[in-house]
Enzyme design. Structure first.
Site, PDB file in Angstrom:
ATOM      1  N   ARG A  28     -11.304  23.039  21.778  1.00  0.00           N
ATOM      2  CA  ARG A  28     -11.016  21.745  21.162  1.00  0.00           C
ATOM      3  C   ARG A  28     -12.039  21.393  20.091  1.00  0.00           C
ATOM      4  NH1 ARG A  28     -13.027  16.783  21.843  1.00  0.00           N
ATOM      5  NH2 ARG A  28     -14.074  17.124  23.830  1.00  0.00           N
ATOM      6  N   SER A  80     -10.351  14.794  21.084  1.00  0.00           N
ATOM      7  CA  SER A  80     -10.023  14.310  22.427  1.00  0.00           C
ATOM      8  C   SER A  80      -9.646  12.834  22.371  1.00  0.00           C
ATOM      9  CB  SER A  80     -11.196  14.508  23.386  1.00  0.00           C
ATOM     10  OG  SER A  80     -12.350  13.889  22.872  1.00  0.00           O
ATOM     11  N   HIS A 134     -19.952  22.047  25.952  1.00  0.00           N
ATOM     12  CA  HIS A 134     -20.498  21.319  24.804  1.00  0.00           C
ATOM     13  C   HIS A 134     -21.889  21.862  24.523  1.00  0.00           C
ATOM     14  CE1 HIS A 134     -21.842  18.148  22.170  1.00  0.00           C
ATOM     15  NE2 HIS A 134     -20.640  17.627  22.170  1.00  0.00           N
ATOM     16  N   THR A 173     -24.098  13.698  21.527  1.00  0.00           N
ATOM     17  CA  THR A 173     -22.945  13.923  20.646  1.00  0.00           C
ATOM     18  C   THR A 173     -23.216  14.915  19.523  1.00  0.00           C
ATOM     19  OG1 THR A 173     -21.418  12.895  19.089  1.00  0.00           O
ATOM     20  CG2 THR A 173     -23.564  11.881  19.269  1.00  0.00           C
ATOM     21  N   GLU A 220      -6.664  14.238  28.725  1.00  0.00           N
ATOM     22  CA  GLU A 220      -7.284  15.493  29.138  1.00  0.00           C
ATOM     23  C   GLU A 220      -6.498  16.207  30.237  1.00  0.00           C
ATOM     24  OE1 GLU A 220     -11.509  15.239  29.651  1.00  0.00           O
ATOM     25  OE2 GLU A 220     -11.678  17.295  30.387  1.00  0.00           O
ATOM     26  N   ASP A 277      -7.849  14.952  39.696  1.00  0.00           N
ATOM     27  CA  ASP A 277      -6.882  14.458  40.681  1.00  0.00           C
ATOM     28  C   ASP A 277      -5.444  14.695  40.239  1.00  0.00           C
ATOM     29  OD1 ASP A 277      -9.138  13.649  41.995  1.00  0.00           O
ATOM     30  OD2 ASP A 277      -8.984  11.555  41.388  1.00  0.00           O
ATOM     31  N   GLY A 325      -4.303   6.395  29.510  1.00  0.00           N
ATOM     32  CA  GLY A 325      -3.579   5.494  30.413  1.00  0.00           C
ATOM     33  C   GLY A 325      -3.472   4.093  29.833  1.00  0.00           C
TER      34      GLY A 325
END
Lengths: 594, 237
Positions: free
Chosen positions: A397, A402, A245, A257, A386, A224, A22
């Site tokens: 992925r 990402s 993950h 990570t 996403e 949403d 965004g």
């Protein structure tokens, strides 16, 4: 309340969501001079991009030779050939440009001795078409998402982007022709409902990891955008593919990570064995995430888990130089101390596969335009990050793709909007008379519901159902049962009741509205998963085992295609995978091994 | 199961219903095997009373949403271990900012100050084709600065910010100002120093160091402020 009482605000473009994609789209639009509104449930730097850790991929070749074509190959292979090769080529070719741009925006990347952006190895990143690991993940310590989100927000501050902070978008506005005309949104502080009437609407609402009980995702990741799109008749693509993950902190779910393994970390079972050598002899601990997660669950299921309940494995970095840990993995050390109660310099971290990322989403092309099942753009509607399915991630992925996705498609969706507004392809159309009816009915129902279901309990039931029936390994009967259960839970969601009736910062109302979105995502996931009778990438089922005809259980003859789920009637259709890249040769179907 | 009751006193205020704020006694069963952090317990409290209002998101101390005043000290609920808390646990909204509802404050003033320092890289030289170079040592200068999560624990624990929230930038804003001053890629150092050379914007800091004491990321705004002052002195001579 009737339609006429809803204030309408007009913009060229409205962006829903202020995470990485965004904010990247907002930079294009603000710098491009469009009157833009950016809506976010949270202050932009609180978006979940902030929690990304390991890096963003780009074949910069700062430490060793690399090429975007190798990156493309790894991404196609990682996707188990379900990714669309035009979008994948576009993303991998654009990667160096958008990462360098981010550096110019002020991103505090770590540096090599030559002063270039520091790059580390990551799962599935290989040189020369799958030969050996390559350093491709551009990192700011283990806080890459935080550094990136702040840099993008800061650039927006410079560009004077207009934010609507703590506004929750409730529904998409479409007219009879199907054109998207904006969104209806709720200001959380006042309870006011406003229509944002726009020529172009970009969804950048992120994922829905909260459909699972155990998730690395933030509370706000409730799908949403997916819920709004589904209610407005947009099909959702490939929703059966969820990434678990490998390394969530056991019990807490907080992410550790893959960069830990990139820096030399090793997974061990209760025999202290480096078990990944058996599952992925070549890439070992740096195999693709779906492969590592399945290996871990297999170890645990076969009794080689650690701890009193033998229900986790260990991520070991005790052999690394403490100085490396302090410099490259300081955030991981903090998280381990906070949430596992151990210092990874001295002891290994207990980890389990944890729901992390949705590969599927709103179908788009590589320009960020939302597409109908026939491939034609849905006028006025764009999506990135996403929430979108371009599809670059396919069935699984690759780590760091990402953050790259956010940059590339945030930018391309912004550029598409600029182009479509300039050419007059999208203009302000009149709002239909009933544009707010459905939304107001939902709000009224919630305000007046008595004797209804409890939001918290219903959400927990949904999350436990997904965890049990649609996890790392999937079982035919469990999937069938899961679909039936979700249909029951859907009924409870339709009659949720809240005690809090205040207009001011009503978090109970927000959570109930979020649950309306979670249920759409959960249903899309289970129905799509039940129907796909093969194993591919992150979707592995017991009745589609590894056979000589179908290695890894993948059935290309019948299932090399994208799923499309429609809310109306919960119906499924399929569309072909794009195998033709933009300029290079097709990367042909092949059995996937690491 | 190691369950036991935890007692709370929580600041409550809903302008839609309440004439004035009040402290409410609340208690909840916690399971010390599962619940580690204050946020876990707040989630349980909210399950029992959905009107209890607070912000939260990542639950791992990186988004900065759930800052509040916990037993008199600012902190993040998601990073606060419940075993260390004296009971009844007293929860209040961050001090010094207007309360919207319960533990939710209006952060407009805080962000206004953050925005006032031009928190973005200023470099108007022609963009190179590749990344701008920066040595590892130069990059290290940003450590302890770029990690700020804008939770406002520091600024709302600072008496100088309480008295002059409109004029004093506050520790979070100043830490971020120095983050760009310290960045070798930024070309606006002088302009940034000029902007802060003001009796209020920078010089209201009296090194009380509450900011350092409360920062959930262990950052040191006082040190950053000291560096800015040092640079001002150095350029004056």
């Amino acid at each position: 309340m009737s339609n006429s009482s809803i204030p309408v605000r007009k913009f060229d473009a409205v962006i829903v969501g202020a995470g990485g994609s965004g904010l990247r789209a907002a930079i294009q639009l603000s710098e491009g001079g469009l009157k833009t509104a950016v809506l976010s449930k949270v202050f932009p730097t609180r978006s979940h991009t902030v929690a990304a850790q390991g890096g963003v991929s780009a074949s910069l070749g700062n430490s060793e030779e690399d090429h975007w074509h190798w990156h493309m190959y790894d991404t196609v292979k990682g996707s188990d050939w379900l990714g669309d090769q035009d979008a994948i080529e576009y993303m991998c070719r654009k990667a160096p440009e958008v990462v360098v741009e981010l550096e110019h925006f002020g991103m505090p990347f770590d540096r090599t001795d030559e002063g270039k952006i520091y790059q580390r190895p990551f799962g599935g990143h290989m040189s020369n078409f799958g030969e050996k690991p390559v350093r491709r993940a551009c990192a700011a310590a283990d806080r890459t998402g935080h550094a990136m989100l702040h840099a993008l927000y800061q650039r927006n501050v410079r560009a004077n982007t207009q934010f609507f902070v703590e506004w929750m978008a409730l529904d998409l506005i479409r007219d009879e022709s199907g054109q998207v005309l904006g969104v209806i949104a709720l200001e959380m502080e006042t309870g006011e409902v406003v229509a944002f009437h726009a020529k172009a609407t970009i969804f950048a609402t992120g994922g829905a990891g909260r459909i699972y009980y155990s998730s690395t995702n933030a509370f706000i990741n409730t799908g949403d955008g997916l819920g709004m799109a589904a209610r407005a008749g947009i099909a959702l693509e490939d929703m059966e593919f969820w990434q678990f993950h490998p390394t969530g902190v056991a019990g807490a779910g907080v992410l550790i990570t893959e960069g830990v393994r990139g820096e030399g970390g090793i997974l061990r079972n209760s025999d202290n064995e480096r078990f990944m050598e058996r599952y992925a002899p070549n890439a070992k601990d740096l195999a693709s995430r779906d492969v590592v997660s399945r290996a871990m669950v297999t170890e645990i299921n076969e009794g080689r888990g650690c701890g009193p309940n033998k229900d986790f494995v260990l991520l070991d970095i005790t052999h690394l130089d403490p100085a490396t840990i302090m410099k490259r993995l300081p955030g991981i050390r903090e998280i381990s101390i906070q949430f596992a109660g151990i210092d990874p310099i001295q002891a290994p971290i207990p980890v389990v596969p944890t729901c992390h990322y949705q590969m599927g989403g709103i179908p788009t092309n590589f320009k960020g335009q939302v597409v109908a099942p026939d491939g034609a753009p849905v006028k006025g509607f764009y999506a990135a990050g996403e929430v979108a399915c371009a599809s670059v991630h396919g069935a699984n992925r690759l780590g760091t793709n990402s953050l790259l996705d956010l940059l590339v498609f945030g930018k391309s969706s912004g550029d598409s909007v600029i182009e479509d507004v300039a050419s007059g392809a999208v203009v302000h159309q009149d709002l239909p008379a009933d544009f707010a009816d459905r939304t107001l009915a939902r709000l009224n129902r919630l305000n007046t519901q008595t004797g209804g279901s409890n939001v918290n309990e219903t959400r927990l039931e949904l999350q436990r159902t997904m965890q049990k029936h649609c996890g790392v390994f999937r079982f035919k009967e469990m999937l069938v049962e899961g679909v039936a259960k979700i249909v029951e839970i859907e009924k409870a969601v339709a009659r949720t009741e809240i005690k809090d009736k205040s207009q001011v910062w009503n978090t109970a109302r927000v959570e109930a509205l979020e649950l309306d979105n979670l249920i759409e995502v959960a249903k899309a996931t289970l129905v799509s998963a039940e129907a796909r009778k093969e194993s591919r990438g992150a979707h592995v089922r017991d009745d589609a085992p590894d056979t000589p005809e179908n290695p890894n259980g993948r059935d290309d003859a019948n299932w090399h295609k994208h799923t499309l789920w429609q809310r109306e009637g919960s119906s499924l259709s399929y569309k072909p995978v794009t195998m033709t890249p933009l300029t290079v040769e097709t990367i042909a179907l092949k059995t996937r091994s690491y | 199961m190691a369950t036991s009751t935890m007692e709370f006193k929580i600041y409550r205020y809903d302008p839609d219903q309440d004439e004035a704020p009040y402290m409410q006694d609340m208690s909840v069963q916690v399971d010390f095997e599962i619940d580690r952090k204050l946020l876990d317990v707040l989630t349980r409290l909210k399950a029992g009373d959905d009107t209890l209002s607070y912000r939260r998101s990542c639950r791992e101390g990186i988004c900065g949403s759930d800052a509040m005043n916990i037993n008199g000290k600012n902190g993040l609920a998601c990073l606060t271990d419940i075993r260390d808390l004296k009971q009844p646990v007293v929860l209040r909204p961050l001090p010094g900012l207007p309360v919207i509802r319960d533990l939710i404050v209006d952060m407009t003033q805080f962000f206004k100050q953050y925005h006032s320092v031009k928190p973005y890289l200023i470099n108007d030289s022609p963009r190179p084709e590749r990344e701008r170079l920066q040595s590892p040592e130069e990059r290290d200068e940003l450590n302890g600065l770029y990690e700020c999560i804008l939770c406002a624990c520091c600024s709302t624990s600072c008496p100088s910010f309480w008295w002059n929230p409109d004029k004093f930038v506050g520790p979070a804003g100043l830490l971020n100002a120095y983050r760009f001053i310290a960045d070798t890629r930024d070309e606006a150092t002088n302009e940034r120093l000029d902007d802060l050379e003001d009796p209020y914007r920078l010089f209201r800091c009296h090194s009380i160091m509450n900011c350092v004491d409360v920062c959930p990321k262990n950052l040191n705004p006082t040190r950053a402020i000291g560096k800015i002052k040092e640079m001002m002195v150095r350029r004056a001579i």
